[in-house]
Design an enzyme around this catalytic site. Structure first.
Site, PDB file in Angstrom:
ATOM      1  CG  HIS A 111      -2.068   0.929   1.076  1.00  0.00           C
ATOM      2  ND1 HIS A 111      -1.984   2.274   1.323  1.00  0.00           N
ATOM      3  CD2 HIS A 111      -3.329   0.687   0.663  1.00  0.00           C
ATOM      4  CE1 HIS A 111      -3.156   2.822   1.073  1.00  0.00           C
ATOM      5  NE2 HIS A 111      -3.990   1.897   0.678  1.00  0.00           N
ATOM      6  CG  ASP A 143      -8.500  -4.225  -2.679  1.00  0.00           C
ATOM      7  OD1 ASP A 143      -9.702  -4.129  -2.417  1.00  0.00           O
ATOM      8  OD2 ASP A 143      -7.826  -3.329  -3.194  1.00  0.00           O
TER       9      ASP A 143
HETATM   10  N1  ACO Z   1       4.148  -7.747  -4.878  1.00  0.00           N
HETATM   11  C1  ACO Z   1       5.501  -7.774  -5.077  1.00  0.00           C
HETATM   12  N2  ACO Z   1       6.294  -6.683  -4.982  1.00  0.00           N
HETATM   13  C2  ACO Z   1       5.694  -5.512  -4.687  1.00  0.00           C
HETATM   14  C3  ACO Z   1       4.295  -5.414  -4.462  1.00  0.00           C
HETATM   15  C4  ACO Z   1       3.534  -6.583  -4.559  1.00  0.00           C
HETATM   16  N3  ACO Z   1       2.194  -6.540  -4.354  1.00  0.00           N
HETATM   17  N4  ACO Z   1       3.980  -4.133  -4.190  1.00  0.00           N
HETATM   18  C5  ACO Z   1       5.132  -3.442  -4.233  1.00  0.00           C
HETATM   19  N5  ACO Z   1       6.168  -4.277  -4.521  1.00  0.00           N
HETATM   20  C6  ACO Z   1       7.595  -3.914  -4.573  1.00  0.00           C
HETATM   21  C7  ACO Z   1       7.936  -3.105  -5.800  1.00  0.00           C
HETATM   22  O1  ACO Z   1       8.339  -3.934  -6.885  1.00  0.00           O
HETATM   23  C8  ACO Z   1       9.076  -2.252  -5.262  1.00  0.00           C
HETATM   24  O2  ACO Z   1      10.232  -3.046  -5.189  1.00  0.00           O
HETATM   25  P1  ACO Z   1      11.706  -2.395  -5.467  1.00  0.00           P
HETATM   26  O3  ACO Z   1      11.870  -1.395  -4.360  1.00  0.00           O
HETATM   27  O4  ACO Z   1      12.618  -3.541  -5.427  1.00  0.00           O
HETATM   28  O5  ACO Z   1      11.612  -1.734  -6.825  1.00  0.00           O
HETATM   29  C9  ACO Z   1       8.652  -1.932  -3.832  1.00  0.00           C
HETATM   30  O6  ACO Z   1       7.835  -3.055  -3.452  1.00  0.00           O
HETATM   31  C10 ACO Z   1       7.847  -0.648  -3.677  1.00  0.00           C
HETATM   32  O7  ACO Z   1       6.752  -0.698  -4.595  1.00  0.00           O
HETATM   33  P2  ACO Z   1       6.069   0.535  -5.269  1.00  0.00           P
HETATM   34  O8  ACO Z   1       5.391   0.125  -6.534  1.00  0.00           O
HETATM   35  O9  ACO Z   1       7.037   1.672  -5.353  1.00  0.00           O
HETATM   36  O10 ACO Z   1       4.983   0.879  -4.187  1.00  0.00           O
HETATM   37  P3  ACO Z   1       3.810   1.895  -4.415  1.00  0.00           P
HETATM   38  O11 ACO Z   1       3.594   2.560  -3.117  1.00  0.00           O
HETATM   39  O12 ACO Z   1       4.049   2.767  -5.589  1.00  0.00           O
HETATM   40  O13 ACO Z   1       2.594   0.953  -4.822  1.00  0.00           O
HETATM   41  C11 ACO Z   1       0.773  -0.492  -4.703  1.00  0.00           C
HETATM   42  C12 ACO Z   1       1.590   0.586  -3.970  1.00  0.00           C
HETATM   43  C13 ACO Z   1       0.317   0.032  -6.085  1.00  0.00           C
HETATM   44  C14 ACO Z   1      -0.500  -0.764  -3.885  1.00  0.00           C
HETATM   45  C15 ACO Z   1       1.633  -1.765  -4.869  1.00  0.00           C
HETATM   46  O14 ACO Z   1       2.026  -2.246  -3.603  1.00  0.00           O
HETATM   47  C16 ACO Z   1       0.923  -2.866  -5.654  1.00  0.00           C
HETATM   48  O15 ACO Z   1       0.993  -2.892  -6.884  1.00  0.00           O
HETATM   49  N6  ACO Z   1       0.201  -3.796  -4.944  1.00  0.00           N
HETATM   50  C17 ACO Z   1      -0.575  -4.801  -5.602  1.00  0.00           C
HETATM   51  C18 ACO Z   1      -1.890  -4.202  -6.070  1.00  0.00           C
HETATM   52  C19 ACO Z   1      -2.846  -3.940  -4.939  1.00  0.00           C
HETATM   53  O16 ACO Z   1      -3.036  -4.770  -4.056  1.00  0.00           O
HETATM   54  N7  ACO Z   1      -3.503  -2.753  -4.986  1.00  0.00           N
HETATM   55  C20 ACO Z   1      -4.506  -2.381  -3.994  1.00  0.00           C
HETATM   56  C21 ACO Z   1      -4.092  -1.161  -3.260  1.00  0.00           C
HETATM   57  S1  ACO Z   1      -5.188  -0.848  -1.923  1.00  0.00           S
HETATM   58  C22 ACO Z   1      -6.527  -0.123  -2.589  1.00  0.00           C
HETATM   59  O17 ACO Z   1      -6.558   0.454  -3.649  1.00  0.00           O
HETATM   60  C23 ACO Z   1      -7.770  -0.262  -1.789  1.00  0.00           C
END
Ligand code: ACO
Length: 433
Positions: A309, A367
């Site tokens: 998140h 979620d």
């Molecule tokens: N699985 C694996 N790796 C992940 C995940 C994941 N679900 N989420 C983030 N990471 C990793 C990224 O690859 C990144 O790694 P790095 O530092 O080696 O490059 C690091 O964690 C940080 O990730 P970001 O994308 O920069 O995090 P951001 O804050 O931008 O994204 C998000 C948040 C979009 C929710 C992300 O965690 C994600 O895609 N999760 C899966 C989708 C999801 O569950 N969305 C629901 C959000 S809650 C809502 O809307 C109610």
């Protein structure tokens, strides 16, 4: 604490005022930065940018705190209902009994849609995605109620009570109708006698010859799901609503834009993506181990959906509440051995011990379990994000109001750092390579 920060830039010093919120969070006020320094801030994804001052929702992502208008989400989940919480979010305080009655009456009054809207549904091809239908029909409400959608904020605000009740009540009717349309089923109209959630389930699942009557546990699970989604400050869809509202657009146009922003898999579409992920893990005969291995790449298509998140870096309090209520709902539905649930539990267990997820502070978000709840309630997968939209409607409405009633409102208009080609000569077609 100093009320100013000092910025050194190109050999000069600039003072930036510091703004402190009621919960102590600090912001550097850069509103005059460009005028003073010629520079802008760069914050891809806006993760460090406060786009507004807001009185609606407080989140402390590190501590796992979520409060609507000062009320802890845990208290509301235990003592309140979606409709009462919607009132709180929109109007600022919990309603007294007269206010609650009036709000309920307005929701009941506005639950049916205009009969001419049936023709709009007919115009969509069978199998249309309900999010596309929902967004289009919410926007069309402005055509049926032109006095509520003048695009003159002061006039729209004068009728805000009516407009907001229409949006909250009709989003559920339109959602159920879009589902019935997508399945080629006859529409079931709302019943005035039913409470909000029961009425929605009636419109979804009753047949012309037989009423669907949910158990109290099922209605309660839906109530909780909607309440937990009711607002979440400046997320992607709410920021979209505020952005559209900042141009002076009416409530219906603004929330319709919110639906579009919510649709994507990184936002509201994640609950559907979680189930797709669990189904594909199940179909491959994997117990989750191979998937976790691939998810460590963090690449799109491999991410562990329902994890991570932007704001919560410890745990998502909504996920905790929904998980705790999960077993009760499943028991009342007679669901014992759901293989997807077993995979989900294993994924969570493994990820919460895995260095990749721990070091990036990736925890289950709301979620991760909400998709499983929806599935257990019999809500079809392509409706999951629609359910999120019904829940988020009070938040979008409250944020629209905050923007529309701000006398100092400025149109949202971020800047950019241009990285394209510098000026180059026009080459006639015949001379182009
Ligand atoms: N699985 C694996 N790796 C992940 C995940 C994941 N679900 N989420 C983030 N990471 C990793 C990224 O690859 C990144 O790694 P790095 O530092 O080696 O490059 C690091 O964690 C940080 O990730 P970001 O994308 O920069 O995090 P951001 O804050 O931008 O994204 C998000 C948040 C979009 C929710 C992300 O965690 C994600 O895609 N999760 C899966 C989708 C999801 O569950 N969305 C629901 C959000 S809650 C809502 O809307 C109610």
């Amino acid at each position: 604490m100093s009320k100013e920060a000092t910025l050194q830039f190109e050999g000069k010093e600039f003072k930036l005022p510091v703004i402190v919120g009621t919960e102590g969070e600090k912001a550097l006020d850069v509103r005059n930065l460009r005028a003073q320094t010629g520079a802008i801030t760069y914050d891809d994804g806006f993760g460090n940018t406060g786009s507004c001052l807001s009185e609606i929702t407080f989140i402390d992502g590190d501590a796992g705190v979520l409060r609507y208008r000062g009320h802890a989400i845990e208290d509301l989940a235990e003592h309140s209902s979606f409709v009462e919480t919607a009132y709180l979010i929109i109007h600022g305080n919990l309603p007294n009994s007269a206010e609650r009655r009036r709000f309920g009456d307005l929701l009941r009054l506005h639950s049916p849609v205009h009969s001419a809207m049936d023709h709009l549904f007919e115009g969509f091809p069978l199998g249309s995605h309900p999010m596309a239908i929902l967004s289009a029909l919410l926007n069309s409400l402005g055509c049926y109620y032109p006095h509520l959608a003048t695009n003159r904020p002061t006039e729209d605000l004068a009728n805000f009570e009516e407009a907001s009740a229409i949006a909250i009540s009709k989003v559920r009717t339109i959602a159920a109708m879009s589902y019935r349309k997508s399945r080629g089923l006859p529409y079931i109209y709302p019943k005035r006698t039913l409470p909000y959630c029961e009425n929605f389930l009636h419109m979804m699942f009753s047949q012309p010859y037989e009423d669907f009557v949910p158990t109290p546990e099922v209605a309660q699970a839906l109530n909780l799901f909607l309440l937990l989604h009711a607002d979440h400050e400046q997320n992607c869809s709410t920021s979209t609503v505020r952005m559209v509202a900042s141009s002076g657009a009416n409530l219906f146009a603004s929330v319709a834009a919110g639906v579009c922003a919510l649709w994507g898999p990184l936002h509201g579409g994640a609950n559907m993506a979680v189930i797709e992920m669990l189904e594909s893990i199940h179909a491959e005969g994997d117990d989750g181990s191979k998937f976790i291995e691939a998810a460590r790449s963090g690449k799109a298509g491999h991410r562990l959906m329902g994890f991570g998140h932007r704001v919560y870096r410890n745990y998502d309090p909504r996920a905790k509440i929904i998980k705790a209520s999960f077993d009760k709902a499943l028991a009342s539905l007679g669901i014992k051995d759901d293989p997807l649930l077993q995979i989900a539990r294993r994924l969570e267990e493994v990820a919460l011990r895995d260095d990749y997820f721990l070091s990036r502070r990736l925890y289950p978000n709301v979620d991760f379990y909400s998709g499983l709840i929806m599935r257990a309630l019999g809500i079809p997968q392509n409706m999951f994000t629609v359910m999120f939209a019904i829940g988020r409607m009070p938040g979008w409405i409250a944020h629209w109001k905050e923007v529309a009633s701000n006398p100092k409102n400025k149109i949202y208009r971020p800047r950019q750092v241009y990285t394209g080609a510098v000026r180059r000569p026009f080459v006639p077609m015949a001379e182009r390579p």
